[in-house]
Design a protein around this motif. Structure first.
Motif, short mmCIF file in Angstrom:
data_model
loop_
_atom_site.label_atom_id
_atom_site.label_comp_id
_atom_site.label_asym_id
_atom_site.label_seq_id
_atom_site.Cartn_x
_atom_site.Cartn_y
_atom_site.Cartn_z
N GLY A 73 -25.58 -4.58 -11.96
CA GLY A 73 -26.05 -3.25 -12.31
C GLY A 73 -25.29 -2.18 -11.53
O GLY A 73 -24.80 -2.44 -10.43
N HIS A 74 -25.18 -1.01 -12.12
CA HIS A 74 -24.50 0.11 -11.45
C HIS A 74 -25.30 1.39 -11.63
O HIS A 74 -25.93 1.59 -12.68
CB HIS A 74 -23.11 0.34 -12.04
N CYS A 140 -21.96 3.80 -5.91
CA CYS A 140 -22.98 2.96 -6.54
C CYS A 140 -23.83 2.39 -5.42
O CYS A 140 -23.29 1.81 -4.46
CB CYS A 140 -22.33 1.84 -7.35
N PHE A 142 -26.13 0.01 -5.69
CA PHE A 142 -26.48 -1.40 -5.85
C PHE A 142 -25.96 -2.11 -4.59
O PHE A 142 -24.79 -1.94 -4.23
CB PHE A 142 -25.83 -1.96 -7.12
N HIS A 145 -22.15 -2.80 -3.38
CA HIS A 145 -21.14 -2.25 -4.31
C HIS A 145 -20.37 -1.06 -3.76
O HIS A 145 -19.25 -0.79 -4.18
CB HIS A 145 -21.81 -1.83 -5.62
N MET A 149 -17.11 0.74 -4.98
CA MET A 149 -17.44 1.75 -6.00
C MET A 149 -17.78 3.06 -5.32
O MET A 149 -18.96 3.38 -5.12
CB MET A 149 -18.62 1.26 -6.85
CU LIG Z 1 -22.51 -1.06 -8.81
#
Ligand SMILES: [Cu+2]
Length: 156
Positions: A73-74, A140, A142, A145, A149
């Motif tokens: 998921g992002h 991000c 998550f 991440h 990201m």
């Molecule tokens: Cu992510």
């Protein structure tokens, strides 16, 4: 160099068109951007430029992969660079049901929900709330991440 009458007329038309095009480009300062996120844990951009003239700026996040939000998921979160680690730590504790953002986190300028492959989400904010001298980042949240990201926001 001497121009004929016809060349002069042509020059005027060309320059006029160039002027008009430039004005249109300025008037249409884009107040939204689409960022793509992938199954390879990447965003497709490292920088988002935000025109100060926008009353509201929208970031559209599009997950171009196929993996589910529980696995890959992002989301896209905006904060001051100095707040990133704190936002990430509290977001991780908040869990996926809160989209990895602590509810009412005052350090968060904007955040989308967490999405999975094929989904999209958006978030909007008023650029005037950004401190012109501050450095802002997007990432991000998550867990795990943000090291891959992330990117910077630039006021233009
Ligand atoms: Cu992510």
């Amino acid at each position: 160099m001497r121009f004929t009458m016809k060349q002069c007329a042509q020059l005027l038309v060309t320059m006029g068109a160039a002027c008009l095009l430039q004005q249109q480009a300025q008037a249409a300062a884009s107040c939204d951007v689409t960022v793509e996120a992938t199954d390879a844990m990447t965003f497709n951009t490292k920088e988002i430029a935000i025109p100060k003239s926008c009353k509201s700026f929208t970031i559209n996040l599009k997950h171009t992969g196929t993996m589910s939000k529980n696995i890959m998921g992002h989301n896209l979160v905006v904060s001051k660079q100095a707040d990133e680690q704190g936002v990430l730590q509290d977001g991780s504790k908040a869990g996926v049901s809160k989209s990895f953002v602590k509810p009412q986190d005052a350090r968060v300028v904007a955040a989308t929900t967490v999405i999975g492959g094929g989904e999209s989400a958006s978030t909007s904010f008023n650029p005037s709330q950004l401190d012109a001298a501050g450095s802002y980042v997007f990432f991000c949240s998550f867990p795990g991440h943000a090291s891959m990201m992330k990117g910077t926001l630039k006021l233009i």
